[in-house]
Design an enzyme around this catalytic site. Sequence first.
Site, PDB file in Angstrom:
ATOM      1  N   PHE A  11      37.977  39.885  47.226  1.00 48.12           N
ATOM      2  CA  PHE A  11      39.342  40.405  47.474  1.00 48.12           C
ATOM      3  C   PHE A  11      40.026  39.497  48.490  1.00 48.12           C
ATOM      4  CE2 PHE A  11      36.418  43.902  46.607  1.00 48.12           C
ATOM      5  CZ  PHE A  11      37.006  44.546  45.530  1.00 48.12           C
ATOM      6  N   ARG A  62      38.843  38.011  60.862  1.00 46.14           N
ATOM      7  CA  ARG A  62      38.777  36.675  60.239  1.00 46.14           C
ATOM      8  C   ARG A  62      38.185  35.683  61.241  1.00 46.14           C
ATOM      9  NH1 ARG A  62      43.688  38.400  57.438  1.00 46.14           N
ATOM     10  NH2 ARG A  62      44.992  37.939  59.222  1.00 46.14           N
ATOM     11  N   CYS A  76      39.936  50.072  54.213  1.00 49.43           N
ATOM     12  CA  CYS A  76      41.210  50.384  54.874  1.00 49.43           C
ATOM     13  C   CYS A  76      41.753  51.711  54.351  1.00 49.43           C
ATOM     14  CB  CYS A  76      42.209  49.253  54.683  1.00 49.43           C
ATOM     15  SG  CYS A  76      42.592  48.939  52.960  1.00 49.43           S
ATOM     16  N   SER A  86      42.161  39.034  42.224  1.00 51.53           N
ATOM     17  CA  SER A  86      42.708  39.302  40.888  1.00 51.53           C
ATOM     18  C   SER A  86      44.167  38.858  40.722  1.00 51.53           C
ATOM     19  CB  SER A  86      42.583  40.797  40.551  1.00 51.53           C
ATOM     20  OG  SER A  86      43.303  41.557  41.502  1.00 51.53           O
ATOM     21  N   ASP A 128      36.727  42.940  51.297  1.00 51.79           N
ATOM     22  CA  ASP A 128      37.910  43.558  51.912  1.00 51.79           C
ATOM     23  C   ASP A 128      38.814  44.117  50.815  1.00 51.79           C
ATOM     24  OD1 ASP A 128      39.835  44.341  53.728  1.00 51.79           O
ATOM     25  OD2 ASP A 128      40.744  42.343  53.872  1.00 51.79           O
TER      26      ASP A 128
HETATM   27  N1  SAH Z   1      41.095  39.831  52.976  1.00 53.56           N
HETATM   28  C1  SAH Z   1      42.495  39.593  52.711  1.00 53.56           C
HETATM   29  C2  SAH Z   1      43.237  40.859  52.339  1.00 53.56           C
HETATM   30  C3  SAH Z   1      42.708  41.584  51.120  1.00 53.56           C
HETATM   31  S1  SAH Z   1      43.807  42.756  50.468  1.00 53.56           S
HETATM   32  C4  SAH Z   1      43.109  38.893  53.923  1.00 53.56           C
HETATM   33  O1  SAH Z   1      42.468  38.797  54.976  1.00 53.56           O
HETATM   34  O2  SAH Z   1      44.248  38.437  53.818  1.00 53.56           O
HETATM   35  C5  SAH Z   1      43.031  43.213  48.985  1.00 53.56           C
HETATM   36  C6  SAH Z   1      43.206  42.229  47.832  1.00 53.56           C
HETATM   37  O3  SAH Z   1      42.406  42.677  46.736  1.00 53.56           O
HETATM   38  C7  SAH Z   1      44.604  42.103  47.268  1.00 53.56           C
HETATM   39  O4  SAH Z   1      44.984  40.764  47.334  1.00 53.56           O
HETATM   40  C8  SAH Z   1      44.510  42.553  45.814  1.00 53.56           C
HETATM   41  O5  SAH Z   1      45.310  41.769  44.919  1.00 53.56           O
HETATM   42  C9  SAH Z   1      43.066  42.305  45.523  1.00 53.56           C
HETATM   43  N2  SAH Z   1      42.449  43.121  44.463  1.00 53.56           N
HETATM   44  C10 SAH Z   1      42.663  44.426  44.164  1.00 53.56           C
HETATM   45  N3  SAH Z   1      41.814  44.836  43.208  1.00 53.56           N
HETATM   46  C11 SAH Z   1      41.031  43.768  42.883  1.00 53.56           C
HETATM   47  C12 SAH Z   1      39.944  43.565  41.981  1.00 53.56           C
HETATM   48  N4  SAH Z   1      39.473  44.563  41.237  1.00 53.56           N
HETATM   49  N5  SAH Z   1      39.372  42.355  41.938  1.00 53.56           N
HETATM   50  C13 SAH Z   1      39.837  41.337  42.725  1.00 53.56           C
HETATM   51  N6  SAH Z   1      40.836  41.474  43.596  1.00 53.56           N
HETATM   52  C14 SAH Z   1      41.433  42.679  43.680  1.00 53.56           C
END
Ligand code: SAH
Length: 392
Positions: free
Chosen positions: A223, A207, A335, A246, A295
């Site tokens: 995400f 980040r 991940c 989402s 991510d």
């Molecule tokens: N980058 C973030 C962590 C991401 S974790 C950070 O630094 O804090 C992955 C995220 O993707 C989760 O919040 C999950 O709710 C979301 N997610 C999962 N499938 C998704 C989709 N199809 N579209 C949008 N978000 C999604």
Amino acid sequence: MIALKRGREKSLKRRHPWIFSGAVEKASGKAGDTVEVRDSSGKVLALAAYSPSSQIRARVWTFDARQSIGVDFFRDRIQTALALREALPAAKHSNALRLVNAESDGMPGLVVDRYADVLVAQFLAAGVERWRDPILDALMELSGCAAIYERSDAEVRKLEGLEPRVGFARGDRNASRCPIIEHGLNFRVDVEQGQKTGFFLDQRENRQRVRALAAGRAVLDGFSYTGGFSIAALAGGASRVVAIESSKDAVAIARENLAANPLDASKIDFVQADVFKHLRLLRDKGVHFDLIVLDPPKLAPTAAHAKNAARAYKDINLWALKLLAPGGLLATFSCSGGVSAELFQSIVAGAAVDAGAEAKIIERFGAAADHPVALEFPEGDYLKGLLVVRSA
Ligand code: SAH
């Protein structure tokens, strides 16, 4: 006691901490018992925690059979893990750190994250479950924290024959909004309902990297969870940020996190949507971005899921590359333990070909240093990322 089949001691000799069911000739004991692990000649190779219902039949505590597994043993291991973190630069930049990283800190199945003065613990294997109380006591004493919230609700507990358990194990606090500071930015962590233990500490330095790259750029954060990358990008001078996530709850906290920092909120657009669909929509609208972060959640927990996951990774990376302006940057992560760094790179390469984009890797990312990976435990190395630049 566990007796290994002839010739099945090889991985233990390399100090790998897992003993799979297929390697076991005979075994006796109850879940969580400390057992001696013997090779076919009867020589004791290790002391391990027995887990009769799991494919990982035992996890090694120590390769020194003279050690005694008890309160002092866990106190020592925790002290060692805490000392490692105290020496890290990250300890000066954040009050939220991973304090215990399971196998890689010599405590298989135990994850402990610190969010200011609250610890969040996950007991994910029969061995640490047995020693839960002494571990909790040692954590309270050695960390000086005021409370421990338990999030032993991960799926993997089922494989160990353990029921989920959540709630305060020590002390009490407002668990739904633990305030933390990361590189000068404020975040609220919901340790009760949030994903994993509430925040993705493994991405801290990435980040920060995105923050350093964001000046003057239009950023897309795919995400975005509670807004970690988005807020870092805005703090780094992004001209605008579109965050796609989402989960409604995560978006709500992302808005709170934005409000908790002295930033121009009008520059961020939080979109509650499916990234897979929304990237296409943005493309249809003809929008472009100068920096895109992807991510996604763990799409392939094990190698068995790799094929489907590869398709999904390729899809989002392909659309992201199409949305990238010439000279734009893509910070793309996986991940998934089941997708190796090599496979991930080839997926992104395939996405670039299909997107008709010429692109180059200029940096590689991994998990932050408070998530150490024991050399003998490569399974601990799950997070990989690439910074790719699209040719002008
Ligand atoms: N980058 C973030 C962590 C991401 S974790 C950070 O630094 O804090 C992955 C995220 O993707 C989760 O919040 C999950 O709710 C979301 N997610 C999962 N499938 C998704 C989709 N199809 N579209 C949008 N978000 C999604």
